[in-house]
Write a protein that holds these residues in place. Sequence first.
Motif, PDB file in Angstrom:
ATOM      1  N   GLY A 131      50.744  31.024  42.236  1.00  0.00           N
ATOM      2  CA  GLY A 131      50.473  31.681  43.505  1.00  0.00           C
ATOM      3  C   GLY A 131      50.363  33.186  43.431  1.00  0.00           C
ATOM      4  N   ASP A 132      49.725  33.739  44.472  1.00  0.00           N
ATOM      5  CA  ASP A 132      49.500  35.174  44.620  1.00  0.00           C
ATOM      6  C   ASP A 132      48.790  35.760  43.404  1.00  0.00           C
ATOM      7  N   LEU A 133      47.702  35.082  43.021  1.00  0.00           N
ATOM      8  CA  LEU A 133      46.795  35.663  42.035  1.00  0.00           C
ATOM      9  C   LEU A 133      46.215  36.957  42.590  1.00  0.00           C
ATOM     10  N   ALA A 134      45.886  36.943  43.864  1.00  0.00           N
ATOM     11  CA  ALA A 134      45.365  38.121  44.549  1.00  0.00           C
ATOM     12  C   ALA A 134      46.480  38.782  45.355  1.00  0.00           C
ATOM     13  N   HIS A 135      46.211  39.978  45.835  1.00  0.00           N
ATOM     14  CA  HIS A 135      47.207  40.677  46.651  1.00  0.00           C
ATOM     15  C   HIS A 135      46.816  40.705  48.127  1.00  0.00           C
ATOM     16  N   ALA A 136      45.578  41.093  48.418  1.00  0.00           N
ATOM     17  CA  ALA A 136      45.147  41.153  49.816  1.00  0.00           C
ATOM     18  C   ALA A 136      45.079  39.737  50.383  1.00  0.00           C
ATOM     19  N   ILE A 137      45.500  39.575  51.619  1.00  0.00           N
ATOM     20  CA  ILE A 137      45.437  38.263  52.269  1.00  0.00           C
ATOM     21  C   ILE A 137      44.068  38.167  52.941  1.00  0.00           C
ATOM     22  N   GLY A 138      43.117  37.584  52.238  1.00  0.00           N
ATOM     23  CA  GLY A 138      41.755  37.526  52.739  1.00  0.00           C
ATOM     24  C   GLY A 138      40.778  37.494  51.586  1.00  0.00           C
ATOM     25  N   PRO A 169      38.682  38.730  48.739  1.00  0.00           N
ATOM     26  CA  PRO A 169      38.862  39.940  47.949  1.00  0.00           C
ATOM     27  C   PRO A 169      37.641  40.853  48.018  1.00  0.00           C
ATOM     28  N   GLU A 170      37.906  42.145  48.117  1.00  0.00           N
ATOM     29  CA  GLU A 170      36.841  43.132  48.223  1.00  0.00           C
ATOM     30  C   GLU A 170      37.079  44.262  47.234  1.00  0.00           C
ATOM     31  N   GLY A 171      36.026  45.018  46.958  1.00  0.00           N
ATOM     32  CA  GLY A 171      36.137  46.248  46.187  1.00  0.00           C
ATOM     33  C   GLY A 171      36.818  46.061  44.849  1.00  0.00           C
ATOM     34  N   ALA A 172      37.820  46.912  44.597  1.00  0.00           N
ATOM     35  CA  ALA A 172      38.503  46.922  43.304  1.00  0.00           C
ATOM     36  C   ALA A 172      39.202  45.594  43.026  1.00  0.00           C
ATOM     37  N   GLU A 173      39.715  44.940  44.076  1.00  0.00           N
ATOM     38  CA  GLU A 173      40.389  43.651  43.870  1.00  0.00           C
ATOM     39  C   GLU A 173      39.393  42.592  43.424  1.00  0.00           C
ATOM     40  N   HIS A 174      38.225  42.560  44.062  1.00  0.00           N
ATOM     41  CA  HIS A 174      37.166  41.628  43.680  1.00  0.00           C
ATOM     42  C   HIS A 174      36.762  41.867  42.226  1.00  0.00           C
ATOM     43  N   HIS A 187      49.374  34.856  49.579  1.00  0.00           N
ATOM     44  CA  HIS A 187      48.354  35.899  49.478  1.00  0.00           C
ATOM     45  C   HIS A 187      46.986  35.350  49.072  1.00  0.00           C
ATOM     46  N   ASP A 188      46.887  34.037  48.895  1.00  0.00           N
ATOM     47  CA  ASP A 188      45.653  33.432  48.395  1.00  0.00           C
ATOM     48  C   ASP A 188      44.875  32.690  49.470  1.00  0.00           C
ATOM     49  N   GLY A 189      45.105  33.023  50.726  1.00  0.00           N
ATOM     50  CA  GLY A 189      44.600  32.222  51.838  1.00  0.00           C
ATOM     51  C   GLY A 189      43.110  31.990  51.860  1.00  0.00           C
ATOM     52  N   ASP A 190      42.310  33.005  51.521  1.00  0.00           N
ATOM     53  CA  ASP A 190      40.853  32.881  51.630  1.00  0.00           C
ATOM     54  C   ASP A 190      40.153  33.015  50.283  1.00  0.00           C
ATOM     55  N   LEU A 191      40.821  32.595  49.214  1.00  0.00           N
ATOM     56  CA  LEU A 191      40.239  32.769  47.881  1.00  0.00           C
ATOM     57  C   LEU A 191      39.252  31.667  47.486  1.00  0.00           C
ATOM     58  N   PHE A 233      35.492  32.561  46.998  1.00  0.00           N
ATOM     59  CA  PHE A 233      35.314  33.435  45.844  1.00  0.00           C
ATOM     60  C   PHE A 233      35.523  32.655  44.548  1.00  0.00           C
ATOM     61  N   LEU A 234      36.578  31.850  44.465  1.00  0.00           N
ATOM     62  CA  LEU A 234      36.887  31.130  43.236  1.00  0.00           C
ATOM     63  C   LEU A 234      35.898  30.006  42.960  1.00  0.00           C
ATOM     64  N   GLY A 235      35.144  29.607  43.983  1.00  0.00           N
ATOM     65  CA  GLY A 235      34.119  28.589  43.780  1.00  0.00           C
ATOM     66  C   GLY A 235      33.046  29.011  42.801  1.00  0.00           C
ATOM     67  N   GLU A 236      32.949  30.299  42.513  1.00  0.00           N
ATOM     68  CA  GLU A 236      31.968  30.798  41.551  1.00  0.00           C
ATOM     69  C   GLU A 236      32.385  30.515  40.112  1.00  0.00           C
ATOM     70  N   PHE A 237      33.639  30.091  39.910  1.00  0.00           N
ATOM     71  CA  PHE A 237      34.174  29.877  38.563  1.00  0.00           C
ATOM     72  C   PHE A 237      34.446  28.388  38.377  1.00  0.00           C
ATOM     73  N   GLU A 238      33.699  27.746  37.478  1.00  0.00           N
ATOM     74  CA  GLU A 238      33.758  26.283  37.387  1.00  0.00           C
ATOM     75  C   GLU A 238      35.055  25.764  36.793  1.00  0.00           C
ATOM     76  N   ASP A 239      35.793  26.577  36.047  1.00  0.00           N
ATOM     77  CA  ASP A 239      37.021  26.104  35.419  1.00  0.00           C
ATOM     78  C   ASP A 239      38.284  26.539  36.162  1.00  0.00           C
ATOM     79  N   VAL A 240      38.149  26.867  37.444  1.00  0.00           N
ATOM     80  CA  VAL A 240      39.305  27.260  38.259  1.00  0.00           C
ATOM     81  C   VAL A 240      39.541  26.204  39.337  1.00  0.00           C
ATOM     82  N   THR A 241      40.773  25.683  39.379  1.00  0.00           N
ATOM     83  CA  THR A 241      41.167  24.693  40.377  1.00  0.00           C
ATOM     84  C   THR A 241      42.239  25.291  41.270  1.00  0.00           C
ATOM     85  N   VAL A 242      42.117  25.087  42.582  1.00  0.00           N
ATOM     86  CA  VAL A 242      43.114  25.575  43.538  1.00  0.00           C
ATOM     87  C   VAL A 242      43.837  24.379  44.125  1.00  0.00           C
ATOM     88  N   THR A 243      45.178  24.387  44.055  1.00  0.00           N
ATOM     89  CA  THR A 243      45.965  23.283  44.599  1.00  0.00           C
ATOM     90  C   THR A 243      46.361  23.594  46.041  1.00  0.00           C
TER      91      THR A 243
END
Length: 248
Positions: free
Chosen positions: A69-76, A78-83, A104-108, A111-121
């Motif tokens: 969890g909390d791979l990202a920091h912004a709740i939403g 990711p934009e700019g430097a975080e993206h 912190h991963d609510g809307d990821l 974005f993560l759909g662009e990466f075929e080897d990433v699974t979100v539980t």
Amino acid sequence: MGVEPVPDEPAAVADCDGERALVVADYHAGIERGLRRQGVELESDADARRERLLALLDRTEPDRLVVLGDLAHAIGDPEGAEHEELTTLLDAVSVPVTLVKGNHDGDLEPFLGEFEDVTVTPSHGTRIGPVGFVHGHTWPSPDVLRADVLCVGHEHPVVRLEDEVGGTRVERAWLRGGLDPDPFEAFHDLELDVRGDLVVFPAFNDRSGGTWVNVEGQEFLSPFLPAGLAGGEAYLLDGTRLGDYRRV
């Protein structure tokens, strides 16, 4: 116990029925942007964070990376430097990634759909063989609780240590102990066959603060801590056993 910390690192290796997983919690990519909004100006540590994680992958040679969890920091989204930080990181990771969804991963997902080897539980966690994984901001599912070992993030445990002349320092720490079924059975209104261990991971990001677990009156963040941890002991990243975390 199937989950062994990597010496001197906020990471562990888990044996998941023949699949070897490197497990980290609370990466918080882009945290400097969030701190800036609070008036704290820090240069980005994105490159160093990424290189530390890639070095751990090289060192441990896992089949999978699990992020608690909390791979990202912004709740939403990711934009700019975080993206940019997340994109560069995930492009560089050479093994499949499982992200156990954190607060912190609510809307990821888009974005993560662009990466075929990433699974979100789901936020209630997942189980890979005998090891359960949950971020810790919500209650684990009954199936995850039946794991031999439950790995938890979210809490960012730290201990405040005092020397003989009154000086203090704060160190990231592991919490390890048995899993007390009572609060989980009360929440799920079920009798659970739970006999496993519970491991609370230190935050991978060293700028993310934490819960001072050995300070009287400090409240925990997770809804099932500290009640769900039986006989919990604290360990420093170098493996030093501090004993009962409440008496350190």
